[in-house]
Design a protein around this motif. Sequence first.
Motif, PDB file in Angstrom:
ATOM      1  N   VAL A  71      36.769  20.516 -37.505  1.00 39.89           N
ATOM      2  CA  VAL A  71      35.403  20.051 -37.744  1.00 39.89           C
ATOM      3  C   VAL A  71      34.494  20.719 -36.716  1.00 39.89           C
ATOM      4  O   VAL A  71      34.750  20.628 -35.511  1.00 39.89           O
ATOM      5  N   VAL A  72      33.454  21.398 -37.176  1.00 40.88           N
ATOM      6  CA  VAL A  72      32.461  22.013 -36.287  1.00 40.88           C
ATOM      7  C   VAL A  72      31.182  21.194 -36.360  1.00 40.88           C
ATOM      8  O   VAL A  72      30.643  20.965 -37.450  1.00 40.88           O
ATOM      9  N   TYR A  73      30.715  20.738 -35.202  1.00 39.63           N
ATOM     10  CA  TYR A  73      29.489  19.934 -35.139  1.00 39.63           C
ATOM     11  C   TYR A  73      28.344  20.794 -34.613  1.00 39.63           C
ATOM     12  O   TYR A  73      28.436  21.381 -33.530  1.00 39.63           O
ATOM     13  N   CYS A  74      27.267  20.856 -35.382  1.00 43.55           N
ATOM     14  CA  CYS A  74      26.102  21.682 -35.028  1.00 43.55           C
ATOM     15  C   CYS A  74      24.974  20.796 -34.506  1.00 43.55           C
ATOM     16  O   CYS A  74      24.270  20.163 -35.289  1.00 43.55           O
ATOM     17  N   HIS A  75      24.838  20.742 -33.193  1.00 46.26           N
ATOM     18  CA  HIS A  75      23.723  20.008 -32.611  1.00 46.26           C
ATOM     19  C   HIS A  75      22.465  20.874 -32.556  1.00 46.26           C
ATOM     20  O   HIS A  75      21.373  20.388 -32.259  1.00 46.26           O
ATOM     21  N   GLU A  76      22.639  22.149 -32.830  1.00 39.41           N
ATOM     22  CA  GLU A  76      21.538  23.091 -33.001  1.00 39.41           C
ATOM     23  C   GLU A  76      22.091  24.233 -33.836  1.00 39.41           C
ATOM     24  O   GLU A  76      23.288  24.272 -34.116  1.00 39.41           O
ATOM     25  N   ASN A  77      21.234  25.138 -34.252  1.00 42.89           N
ATOM     26  CA  ASN A  77      21.794  26.298 -34.946  1.00 42.89           C
ATOM     27  C   ASN A  77      20.986  27.538 -34.613  1.00 42.89           C
ATOM     28  O   ASN A  77      19.773  27.488 -34.446  1.00 42.89           O
ATOM     29  N   GLN A  78      21.707  28.632 -34.474  1.00 45.31           N
ATOM     30  CA  GLN A  78      21.099  29.877 -34.003  1.00 45.31           C
ATOM     31  C   GLN A  78      20.104  30.458 -35.005  1.00 45.31           C
ATOM     32  O   GLN A  78      19.205  31.205 -34.633  1.00 45.31           O
ATOM     33  N   PHE A  79      20.217  30.081 -36.276  1.00 43.25           N
ATOM     34  CA  PHE A  79      19.280  30.596 -37.274  1.00 43.25           C
ATOM     35  C   PHE A  79      17.885  30.002 -37.098  1.00 43.25           C
ATOM     36  O   PHE A  79      16.900  30.579 -37.542  1.00 43.25           O
ATOM     37  N   ALA A  80      17.803  28.833 -36.473  1.00 45.58           N
ATOM     38  CA  ALA A  80      16.510  28.179 -36.272  1.00 45.58           C
ATOM     39  C   ALA A  80      16.033  28.301 -34.836  1.00 45.58           C
ATOM     40  O   ALA A  80      15.071  27.635 -34.452  1.00 45.58           O
ATOM     41  N   TYR A  81      16.698  29.123 -34.036  1.00 47.89           N
ATOM     42  CA  TYR A  81      16.307  29.265 -32.633  1.00 47.89           C
ATOM     43  C   TYR A  81      14.929  29.921 -32.558  1.00 47.89           C
ATOM     44  O   TYR A  81      14.689  30.955 -33.192  1.00 47.89           O
ATOM     45  N   PRO A  82      13.997  29.327 -31.818  1.00 50.16           N
ATOM     46  CA  PRO A  82      12.638  29.900 -31.759  1.00 50.16           C
ATOM     47  C   PRO A  82      12.653  31.333 -31.250  1.00 50.16           C
ATOM     48  O   PRO A  82      13.348  31.658 -30.292  1.00 50.16           O
ATOM     49  N   LYS A  83      11.884  32.181 -31.901  1.00 53.27           N
ATOM     50  CA  LYS A  83      11.871  33.597 -31.557  1.00 53.27           C
ATOM     51  C   LYS A  83      10.787  33.888 -30.522  1.00 53.27           C
ATOM     52  O   LYS A  83       9.702  33.331 -30.567  1.00 53.27           O
ATOM     53  N   SER A  84      11.122  34.763 -29.602  1.00 53.72           N
ATOM     54  CA  SER A  84      10.179  35.188 -28.575  1.00 53.72           C
ATOM     55  C   SER A  84       9.539  36.509 -28.986  1.00 53.72           C
ATOM     56  O   SER A  84      10.172  37.353 -29.616  1.00 53.72           O
ATOM     57  N   ARG A  85       8.284  36.689 -28.601  1.00 47.28           N
ATOM     58  CA  ARG A  85       7.594  37.963 -28.879  1.00 47.28           C
ATOM     59  C   ARG A  85       8.189  39.100 -28.055  1.00 47.28           C
ATOM     60  O   ARG A  85       7.992  40.265 -28.372  1.00 47.28           O
ATOM     61  N   HIS A  86       8.903  38.747 -26.997  1.00 51.52           N
ATOM     62  CA  HIS A  86       9.321  39.758 -26.023  1.00 51.52           C
ATOM     63  C   HIS A  86      10.759  40.225 -26.209  1.00 51.52           C
ATOM     64  O   HIS A  86      11.229  41.064 -25.464  1.00 51.52           O
ATOM     65  N   GLN A  87      11.484  39.687 -27.177  1.00 49.23           N
ATOM     66  CA  GLN A  87      12.858  40.115 -27.354  1.00 49.23           C
ATOM     67  C   GLN A  87      13.245  40.073 -28.832  1.00 49.23           C
ATOM     68  O   GLN A  87      12.731  39.273 -29.599  1.00 49.23           O
ATOM     69  N   LYS A  88      14.152  40.954 -29.179  1.00 48.02           N
ATOM     70  CA  LYS A  88      14.672  41.001 -30.538  1.00 48.02           C
ATOM     71  C   LYS A  88      15.822  40.007 -30.650  1.00 48.02           C
ATOM     72  O   LYS A  88      16.719  39.986 -29.806  1.00 48.02           O
ATOM     73  N   PRO A  89      15.829  39.161 -31.686  1.00 50.95           N
ATOM     74  CA  PRO A  89      16.907  38.181 -31.826  1.00 50.95           C
ATOM     75  C   PRO A  89      18.261  38.875 -31.918  1.00 50.95           C
ATOM     76  O   PRO A  89      18.444  39.786 -32.727  1.00 50.95           O
ATOM     77  N   PRO A  90      19.244  38.481 -31.098  1.00 47.06           N
ATOM     78  CA  PRO A  90      20.560  39.123 -31.146  1.00 47.06           C
ATOM     79  C   PRO A  90      21.327  38.728 -32.404  1.00 47.06           C
ATOM     80  O   PRO A  90      21.204  37.605 -32.900  1.00 47.06           O
ATOM     81  N   LEU A  91      22.120  39.666 -32.918  1.00 46.14           N
ATOM     82  CA  LEU A  91      22.894  39.424 -34.130  1.00 46.14           C
ATOM     83  C   LEU A  91      24.177  38.641 -33.841  1.00 46.14           C
ATOM     84  O   LEU A  91      24.625  37.840 -34.667  1.00 46.14           O
ATOM     85  N   GLU A  92      24.737  38.849 -32.664  1.00 47.34           N
ATOM     86  CA  GLU A  92      26.054  38.275 -32.348  1.00 47.34           C
ATOM     87  C   GLU A  92      26.124  36.756 -32.526  1.00 47.34           C
ATOM     88  O   GLU A  92      27.039  36.252 -33.197  1.00 47.34           O
ATOM     89  N   PRO A  93      25.190  35.964 -31.968  1.00 52.26           N
ATOM     90  CA  PRO A  93      25.288  34.506 -32.150  1.00 52.26           C
ATOM     91  C   PRO A  93      25.197  34.085 -33.617  1.00 52.26           C
ATOM     92  O   PRO A  93      25.819  33.095 -34.015  1.00 52.26           O
ATOM     93  N   LEU A  94      24.446  34.825 -34.412  1.00 50.30           N
ATOM     94  CA  LEU A  94      24.338  34.493 -35.834  1.00 50.30           C
ATOM     95  C   LEU A  94      25.658  34.742 -36.557  1.00 50.30           C
ATOM     96  O   LEU A  94      26.077  33.949 -37.404  1.00 50.30           O
ATOM     97  N   MET A  95      26.315  35.839 -36.206  1.00 57.15           N
ATOM     98  CA  MET A  95      27.591  36.144 -36.852  1.00 57.15           C
ATOM     99  C   MET A  95      28.669  35.146 -36.436  1.00 57.15           C
ATOM    100  O   MET A  95      29.505  34.735 -37.257  1.00 57.15           O
ATOM    101  N   VAL A  96      28.665  34.754 -35.152  1.00 56.53           N
ATOM    102  CA  VAL A  96      29.620  33.732 -34.705  1.00 56.53           C
ATOM    103  C   VAL A  96      29.399  32.445 -35.490  1.00 56.53           C
ATOM    104  O   VAL A  96      30.350  31.787 -35.922  1.00 56.53           O
ATOM    105  N   SER A  97      28.134  32.074 -35.696  1.00 54.38           N
ATOM    106  CA  SER A  97      27.818  30.868 -36.462  1.00 54.38           C
ATOM    107  C   SER A  97      28.331  30.968 -37.897  1.00 54.38           C
ATOM    108  O   SER A  97      28.852  29.995 -38.458  1.00 54.38           O
TER     109      SER A  97
END
Length: 205
Positions: A71-97
């Motif tokens: 059972v995997v419990y998601c208290h947050e999810n990387q797809f909804a992580y707020p994006k910063s203007r100063h960095q490109k969202p990394p792909l790795e956490p999304l693929m792990v999810s």
Amino acid sequence: MQGLIDNLRDYKFTCLTLPARHFNWRIRGNALSWYNRPEFSQAFDVLLATSMVDVSALRGVHPQLARIPCVVYCHENQFAYPKSRHQKPPLEPLMVSLYNALTADKLVFNSDWNRRSFISGAQDLLAQMPDHVPCTIVPTIAAKAEVLPVPLHAYRLGIKTHAPFSAQNPLEIVWNHRWEFDKGPDLLLAIVQALPQQLPLRFYI
């Protein structure tokens, strides 16, 4: 985790955690960090993990874990992580999810918004991939996803009765987050500024 232990007293729990630092290494390297842990020589009935654990890698390096329910419990999810203007969202956490969601037997979210944003985020990500993306991935994830809010006991939080606010009974505001853009400290400031100036406040930071 502590709530499960407190309320399921007929079960024995073995808990593994890692320090909350070095995010990219944590989310991708936890299976390596736990590779030689003696706890995995035990026989378990179920594997419970947060979405920060690379479950697919953990079950890969400890094959006995692949033979029990997960059972995997998601208290947050990387797809909804707020994006910063100063960095490109990394792909790795999304693929792990994504791999976590496919590997788990049950995927549990703390809110329906979290569930829906995860599924739609996964769909959007897969639509950007160049080729060989099975059309069954998102339906498979959606079929095993459900919502289970975290129970919070009022007596543990120190919540009081709805008595009028006063110097002896001030409005209490708890900020249990780090001071970074994704946690919305600007919204906290706006809320405080919108409160009546005469309202007695107490902050816990």
